[in-house]
Motif scaffolding. Structure first.
Motif, PDB file in Angstrom:
ATOM      1  N   GLY A   1      36.793  56.378  25.145  1.00 44.92           N
ATOM      2  CA  GLY A   1      37.637  55.359  24.534  1.00 44.92           C
ATOM      3  C   GLY A   1      36.799  54.267  23.901  1.00 44.92           C
ATOM      4  O   GLY A   1      35.897  54.542  23.113  1.00 44.92           O
ATOM      5  N   TYR A   2      37.075  53.023  24.260  1.00 46.15           N
ATOM      6  CA  TYR A   2      36.312  51.881  23.745  1.00 46.15           C
ATOM      7  C   TYR A   2      35.244  51.433  24.746  1.00 46.15           C
ATOM      8  O   TYR A   2      34.671  50.361  24.595  1.00 46.15           O
ATOM      9  CB  TYR A   2      37.253  50.723  23.406  1.00 46.15           C
ATOM     10  CG  TYR A   2      38.120  51.019  22.210  1.00 46.15           C
ATOM     11  CD1 TYR A   2      37.586  51.010  20.927  1.00 46.15           C
ATOM     12  CD2 TYR A   2      39.467  51.335  22.364  1.00 46.15           C
ATOM     13  CE1 TYR A   2      38.370  51.298  19.819  1.00 46.15           C
ATOM     14  CE2 TYR A   2      40.264  51.619  21.258  1.00 46.15           C
ATOM     15  CZ  TYR A   2      39.708  51.602  19.994  1.00 46.15           C
ATOM     16  OH  TYR A   2      40.478  51.894  18.891  1.00 46.15           O
ATOM     17  N   GLY A   3      34.978  52.270  25.735  1.00 44.52           N
ATOM     18  CA  GLY A   3      33.935  51.982  26.701  1.00 44.52           C
ATOM     19  C   GLY A   3      32.758  52.912  26.512  1.00 44.52           C
ATOM     20  O   GLY A   3      32.503  53.395  25.409  1.00 44.52           O
ATOM     21  N   TRP A   4      32.076  53.214  27.581  1.00 38.78           N
ATOM     22  CA  TRP A   4      30.891  54.045  27.493  1.00 38.78           C
ATOM     23  C   TRP A   4      30.616  54.715  28.824  1.00 38.78           C
ATOM     24  O   TRP A   4      31.196  54.364  29.867  1.00 38.78           O
ATOM     25  CB  TRP A   4      29.673  53.209  27.078  1.00 38.78           C
ATOM     26  CG  TRP A   4      29.476  51.984  27.941  1.00 38.78           C
ATOM     27  CD1 TRP A   4      28.844  51.903  29.155  1.00 38.78           C
ATOM     28  CD2 TRP A   4      29.959  50.665  27.657  1.00 38.78           C
ATOM     29  NE1 TRP A   4      28.885  50.624  29.627  1.00 38.78           N
ATOM     30  CE2 TRP A   4      29.557  49.835  28.735  1.00 38.78           C
ATOM     31  CE3 TRP A   4      30.665  50.095  26.600  1.00 38.78           C
ATOM     32  CZ2 TRP A   4      29.860  48.476  28.781  1.00 38.78           C
ATOM     33  CZ3 TRP A   4      30.965  48.745  26.654  1.00 38.78           C
ATOM     34  CH2 TRP A   4      30.558  47.952  27.729  1.00 38.78           C
ATOM     35  N   ASP A   5      29.725  55.671  28.799  1.00 40.33           N
ATOM     36  CA  ASP A   5      29.297  56.381  30.004  1.00 40.33           C
ATOM     37  C   ASP A   5      28.652  55.375  30.961  1.00 40.33           C
ATOM     38  O   ASP A   5      27.683  54.708  30.600  1.00 40.33           O
ATOM     39  CB  ASP A   5      28.286  57.461  29.603  1.00 40.33           C
ATOM     40  CG  ASP A   5      27.844  58.312  30.779  1.00 40.33           C
ATOM     41  OD1 ASP A   5      28.116  57.948  31.930  1.00 40.33           O
ATOM     42  OD2 ASP A   5      27.183  59.342  30.524  1.00 40.33           O
ATOM     43  N   PRO A   6      29.170  55.243  32.198  1.00 37.54           N
ATOM     44  CA  PRO A   6      28.583  54.283  33.149  1.00 37.54           C
ATOM     45  C   PRO A   6      27.106  54.518  33.415  1.00 37.54           C
ATOM     46  O   PRO A   6      26.382  53.596  33.807  1.00 37.54           O
ATOM     47  CB  PRO A   6      29.412  54.506  34.417  1.00 37.54           C
ATOM     48  CG  PRO A   6      30.700  55.087  33.932  1.00 37.54           C
ATOM     49  CD  PRO A   6      30.339  55.926  32.746  1.00 37.54           C
ATOM     50  N   GLU A   7      26.638  55.732  33.163  1.00 39.83           N
ATOM     51  CA  GLU A   7      25.227  56.028  33.384  1.00 39.83           C
ATOM     52  C   GLU A   7      24.325  55.211  32.464  1.00 39.83           C
ATOM     53  O   GLU A   7      23.155  54.996  32.768  1.00 39.83           O
ATOM     54  CB  GLU A   7      24.957  57.523  33.177  1.00 39.83           C
ATOM     55  CG  GLU A   7      25.537  58.421  34.251  1.00 39.83           C
ATOM     56  CD  GLU A   7      24.884  58.188  35.611  1.00 39.83           C
ATOM     57  OE1 GLU A   7      23.648  58.005  35.643  1.00 39.83           O
ATOM     58  OE2 GLU A   7      25.601  58.173  36.617  1.00 39.83           O
ATOM     59  N   LYS A   8      24.855  54.751  31.339  1.00 42.23           N
ATOM     60  CA  LYS A   8      24.055  53.952  30.408  1.00 42.23           C
ATOM     61  C   LYS A   8      23.554  52.674  31.062  1.00 42.23           C
ATOM     62  O   LYS A   8      22.481  52.165  30.728  1.00 42.23           O
ATOM     63  CB  LYS A   8      24.867  53.614  29.158  1.00 42.23           C
ATOM     64  CG  LYS A   8      25.089  54.784  28.210  1.00 42.23           C
ATOM     65  CD  LYS A   8      25.813  54.337  26.963  1.00 42.23           C
ATOM     66  CE  LYS A   8      26.020  55.492  25.995  1.00 42.23           C
ATOM     67  NZ  LYS A   8      24.757  55.982  25.417  1.00 42.23           N
ATOM     68  N   SER A   9      24.325  52.140  31.998  1.00 42.98           N
ATOM     69  CA  SER A   9      23.928  50.895  32.655  1.00 42.98           C
ATOM     70  C   SER A   9      22.618  51.057  33.420  1.00 42.98           C
ATOM     71  O   SER A   9      21.835  50.114  33.530  1.00 42.98           O
ATOM     72  CB  SER A   9      25.030  50.434  33.614  1.00 42.98           C
ATOM     73  OG  SER A   9      26.227  50.178  32.914  1.00 42.98           O
TER      74      SER A   9
END
Length: 285
Positions: free
Chosen positions: A104-112
């Protein structure tokens, strides 16, 4: 403008983009796919950021050693992990269809995790001296630069140019076409893609990420699909290029001074890396 006139205008603008700019991929997935902008040369690049991070780490470690903290890591963790805000977006909102469908308008939490420090934790004693060493490092890298007059000039003008871009009648017409397209697929009629990206309905958490609900993902997919169908990002990019070129012409001397400040900063970084880089190649990890 009539619909026929609008369509002819779109064709003319897109033709101008294709003729004047470098060859672009058939499908726009990232902002870089749109090509460079006139103001890019006055701005920090990803390479600048990487080099400045490296130089800063080396200077901080040298300062910490001088303050009695040997073997200070180049990428230290804080005594207690601070909150890390992750921002993954573009100046044009969502662009990649696969990402929109998945996140959606978020991202893969792994990016953090990529932004988390890799070194050991600082001790409390190290942490007490860390702010002073950071300040000393900033002064060293900013040596020879007038911060108030030159350093922030381009970024300050970018705010004003962005306001002018949003008033551009051709861009507002492009946004209106995009908005109708999204609404026709059963979603809210947003005034522009930024409004869709920042809709509070996506319930962003403390890290800035969204909940990736089905409605959010479907809206984002429609957003990107409509951008591609109506070349919204390309028209937006062209509007930014026009306004930036005009602003640079009007304030040529000030932009030139800002560019000189950026080049001085790059030279300062190069000097630090030359003097301290070899020494830090294998240490502090």
């Amino acid at each position: 403008m009539t619909m026929r006139g609008w369509r002819l205008g779109v064709v003319a603008v897109l033709a101008a983009i294709c003729v004047s700019g470098p060859e672009r991929p058939a499908v726009i997935r990232t902002a870089s796919d749109l090509g460079p902008l006139p103001a890019d040369r006055y701005d920090f690049t990803p390479q600048d950021h990487q080099r400045s991070q490296r130089a800063s780490a080396l200077l901080v470690r040298q300062c910490m050693e001088e303050r009695g903290h040997p073997d200070f890591p180049l990428d230290p963790r804080y005594p207690s992990d601070p909150f890390v805000m992750t921002v993954v977006s573009t100046d044009y909102g969502a662009l990649d269809l696969a990402t929109a469908r998945r996140w959606g308008y978020g991202w893969d939490p792994e990016k953090s995790r990529a932004f988390r420090p890799k070194g050991r934790r600082m001790t409390n004693a190290e942490y007490a001296d860390f702010p002073a060493c950071n300040a000393e490092t900033n002064r060293r890298l900013m040596r020879g630069i007038d911060l108030k007059r030159d350093w922030l000039y381009a970024s300050t003008r970018a705010i004003e140019v962005d306001k002018a871009v949003k008033r551009d009648p051709r861009l507002r017409a492009a946004w209106d076409v995009w908005s109708r397209c999204v609404a026709e697929q059963g979603f809210k009629r947003y005034p522009d893609p930024v409004a869709a990206y920042t809709d509070t309905a996506w319930q962003r958490g403390s890290d800035g990420n969204t909940r990736h609900t089905q409605r959010e993902r479907a809206t984002a997919a429609a957003d990107v699909t409509c951008k591609r169908r109506h070349h919204t990002a390309e028209l937006w990019h062209a509007a930014r290029a026009r306004k930036q070129a005009v602003d640079i012409t009007r304030h040529r001397d000030r932009y030139a001074a800002g560019l000189q400040a950026l080049q001085t900063y790059r030279s300062n970084i190069t000097e630090v890396l030359r003097k301290l880089g070899q020494r830090g190649a294998d240490a502090g990890r």
